[in-house]
Design an enzyme around this catalytic site. Structure first.
Site, PDB file in Angstrom:
ATOM      1  N   ASN A   1       0.840  -1.417  -0.037  1.00  0.00           N
ATOM      2  CA  ASN A   1      -0.011   0.174   0.074  1.00  0.00           C
ATOM      3  C   ASN A   1       0.836   1.346   0.109  1.00  0.00           C
ATOM      4  OD1 ASN A   1       0.612  -0.879   2.715  1.00  0.00           O
ATOM      5  ND2 ASN A   1      -0.770   0.883   3.473  1.00  0.00           N
TER       6      ASN A   1
ATOM      7  N   LYS B   1      12.476  -7.275   1.308  1.00  0.00           N
ATOM      8  CA  LYS B   1      11.232  -7.826   0.530  1.00  0.00           C
ATOM      9  C   LYS B   1      10.377  -7.109   0.300  1.00  0.00           C
ATOM     10  CE  LYS B   1       8.367 -10.200  -0.097  1.00  0.00           C
ATOM     11  NZ  LYS B   1       7.285 -10.039  -0.951  1.00  0.00           N
TER      12      LYS B   1
ATOM     13  N   GLU C   1       5.271  -8.404  -3.731  1.00  0.00           N
ATOM     14  CA  GLU C   1       5.451  -8.638  -5.305  1.00  0.00           C
ATOM     15  C   GLU C   1       4.691  -7.804  -6.275  1.00  0.00           C
ATOM     16  OE1 GLU C   1       2.734 -11.715  -3.227  1.00  0.00           O
ATOM     17  OE2 GLU C   1       4.419 -10.468  -2.910  1.00  0.00           O
TER      18      GLU C   1
ATOM     19  N   GLY D   1       2.275  -5.461   7.811  1.00  0.00           N
ATOM     20  CA  GLY D   1       1.452  -6.188   6.808  1.00  0.00           C
ATOM     21  C   GLY D   1       0.268  -6.549   7.649  1.00  0.00           C
TER      22      GLY D   1
ATOM     23  N   GLY E   1       1.629 -11.496  10.270  1.00  0.00           N
ATOM     24  CA  GLY E   1       2.451 -11.343  11.524  1.00  0.00           C
ATOM     25  C   GLY E   1       2.309 -12.550  12.230  1.00  0.00           C
TER      26      GLY E   1
ATOM     27  N   GLU F   1       4.041  -4.451  12.660  1.00  0.00           N
ATOM     28  CA  GLU F   1       2.887  -3.355  12.616  1.00  0.00           C
ATOM     29  C   GLU F   1       2.062  -4.213  11.704  1.00  0.00           C
ATOM     30  OE1 GLU F   1       1.492   0.381  10.283  1.00  0.00           O
ATOM     31  OE2 GLU F   1       3.228   1.083  11.618  1.00  0.00           O
TER      32      GLU F   1
ATOM     33  N   CYS G   1      -3.282   1.180   7.386  1.00  0.00           N
ATOM     34  CA  CYS G   1      -3.596   0.380   8.679  1.00  0.00           C
ATOM     35  C   CYS G   1      -3.925   1.281   9.552  1.00  0.00           C
ATOM     36  CB  CYS G   1      -2.655  -0.575   8.774  1.00  0.00           C
ATOM     37  SG  CYS G   1      -0.860   0.066   8.797  1.00  0.00           S
TER      38      CYS G   1
ATOM     39  N   GLU H   1     -10.850  -5.539   9.710  1.00  0.00           N
ATOM     40  CA  GLU H   1     -10.144  -4.628   8.948  1.00  0.00           C
ATOM     41  C   GLU H   1     -10.301  -4.729   7.512  1.00  0.00           C
ATOM     42  OE1 GLU H   1      -5.582  -2.450   8.641  1.00  0.00           O
ATOM     43  OE2 GLU H   1      -5.828  -4.860   8.583  1.00  0.00           O
TER      44      GLU H   1
ATOM     45  N   GLU I   1       8.342   1.773  15.160  1.00  0.00           N
ATOM     46  CA  GLU I   1       9.086   2.742  14.221  1.00  0.00           C
ATOM     47  C   GLU I   1       8.911   4.045  14.222  1.00  0.00           C
ATOM     48  OE1 GLU I   1      10.786   0.722  12.109  1.00  0.00           O
ATOM     49  OE2 GLU I   1       9.779  -0.899  11.479  1.00  0.00           O
TER      50      GLU I   1
END
Length: 479
Positions: A151, A174, A177, A228, A233, A250, A284, A383, A460
């Protein structure tokens, strides 16, 4: 701008996948193929991890000010190449191009901030009496794995990569994709234009279900930062437990945005619209549970619906919102319209797929507002990760806090009120990692960011992030 193939970037070079496999990357605005994306395997990840490990000693042994200067230079390079980076991200995600300059500036801010404080990890002298000299130092963990969502590719990457590098770690990233190109290009610029040594920042492109387990299993990787879904997670946590590997997670959110009856409605209405429609609701921390004091509920909803109705969604560069980034997410959001219908909940606006011919080819979702929602419905507990808002009335302060905290998530929250005493009381009782008052946004680089409860752990941003990318060592010397 188009690009034919997105490859991994390892030790200063573009690298084809060992198995020679590629997948189609689709354009969310049109549903047509945009480019090929490498499908790396565990062997590709292991080779990149070897590179990261080989680069570690020289990087962490640089003086902190030297690392800092390189990160500040990377910030300059990001700004200088902002148009190209923004174009790639706009193509891959579907974001309106008008949003890109601010996003690129934020990415640069992360490298400026952590480059400027790279030498701030001071040690500590511990007084244990005259017979001893005792001190504590912080050291780099080693190779840091960074697993990213689709996102907000560059923003999420910079948020983890900058403090990890500043602390003396090397990074093995990473990207999703679905949105790999912008990070691969930034990694190339970091080496070729900003002067980062090869191997300090490597990017492996491929499926998360393949690369994630391989990253956890690789003995060079000492920590992983994941942004993610809750499920991602949980799965990563189970794998990491075998190695007792530290994580920063997160995860999901279902954030409460609380509007009291003394709020400035001229600010609260557009702020609440942005809280659930920015990035087409794909963030999120989105304020997707709107709690409105019952004595202003009807008036507020009327103004809110009017404001949502004026939004223009579409493929245009100046649209208020673009498409959903992946087809799978588009289908998931659409499925909640059926959930609402089964519950007998009607939309005040939206609640269906667009009928505008401009939007038929891409993955567009109309911003949707549901009223008559209770806090135990799936619309309020799960969510959705799209521009879908549920409005819930509350009686008083205590009721607002009760409803807001009655959620398995706790990533963010918003408060709209002119009463500063109320603001502090409510903020003190909310179970959320970030609370924004009288606006709804993402905070600042300097503010720690992370979740309570199922929204994850670790932080973070801010100075605290440096602590999460280091480990403490005590040295005790008998004199």
């Amino acid at each position: 701008m188009t690009f034919l193939r997105t490859l991994s970037y390892v030790h200063g070079q573009s690298v084809d996948p060992d198995a020679g496999r590629y997948a189609d990357k689709m354009d969310p605005r049109t549903g047509e193929k945009l480019c090929d994306v490498a499908q790396s395997e565990a062997s590709d990840l292991d080779r990149a991890a070897d590179s990261s490990a080989d680069a570690l000693a020289a990087w962490k042994n640089l003086r902190p000010t030297q690392r800092g200067r390189l990160l500040v230079e990377l910030a300059r390079v990001v700004r200088a190449h902002g148009s190209a980076l923004g174009e790639i991200e706009a193509l891959e995600t579907g974001k309106p191009r008008q949003e890109m300059p601010a996003l690129i500036d934020l990415v640069a801010q992360f490298f400026e901030y952590y480059g400027g404080i790279a030498n701030a990890m001071d040690g500590e002298l511990v007084n244990v009496g005259p017979a001893y000299h005792s001190y504590v130092v912080r050291e780099a963990l080693g190779v840091i794995g960074v697993i990213l969502p689709w996102n907000a590719p560059l923003h999420q990457a910079a948020r983890a990569i900058a403090p990890a590098l500043a602390a003396g770690n090397t990074v093995l990233a990473k990207p999703s994709e679905h949105t790999s190109g912008s990070l691969v290009e930034m990694a190339r610029l970091a080496v070729e234009a900003a002067g980062l040594p090869p191997g300090v920042l490597n990017v492996v492109v491929g499926q998360g279900t393949v690369i994630g387990p391989a990253m956890v299993a690789n003995q060079h990787v000492r920590k992983i930062s994941l942004t993610g879904s809750l499920r991602a997670g949980q799965e990563l946590g189970r794998l990491a437990a075998e190695r007792v590997m530290p994580l920063t997670l997160e995860l999901g959110g279902k954030s409460a945005n609380i509007v009291f009856d003394d709020a400035d409605l001229d600010a609260a209405v557009p702020g609440s619209v942005r809280a659930f429609t920015w990035n087409s609701g794909q963030w999120c921390a989105a304020g997707t549970r709107l709690l409105v004091q019952e004595n202003i509920h009807d008036v507020f909803v009327e103004r809110l619906v009017e404001a949502v109705g004026r939004l223009r969604i579409g493929p245009e560069d100046d649209a208020a919102a673009g498409p959903i980034t992946t087809r799978a997410q588009y289908d998931k959001i659409a499925s909640y319209f059926e959930v609402a219908a089964a519950l007998g909940v009607k939309a005040a606006i939206g609640g269906r797929l667009p009928v505008d011919p401009r939007l038929e080819r891409g993955w567009f979702i109309e911003p949707t507002v549901y009223t008559g929602v209770t806090n135990d419905m799936p619309l309020a507990t799960e969510e959705i990760f799209g521009p879908v808002l549920c409005v819930i009335p509350f009686k008083d302060e205590a009721d607002a806090v009760r409803i807001a905290n009655d959620s398995p998530f706790g990533l963010a929250a918003g408060i709209w009120s002119r009463d500063i005493g109320r603001v502090h009381r409510v903020a003190g009782r909310l179970e959320a990692g970030r609370i924004v008052v009288n606006e709804y946004g993402g905070g600042f680089v300097q503010n720690p960011c992370g979740g309570y409860k199922l929204s994850g752990y670790g932080r973070e941003q801010g100075m605290d992030a440096l602590a999460h990318y280091t480990q403490q060592k005590s040295v005790i010397i008998r004199l």
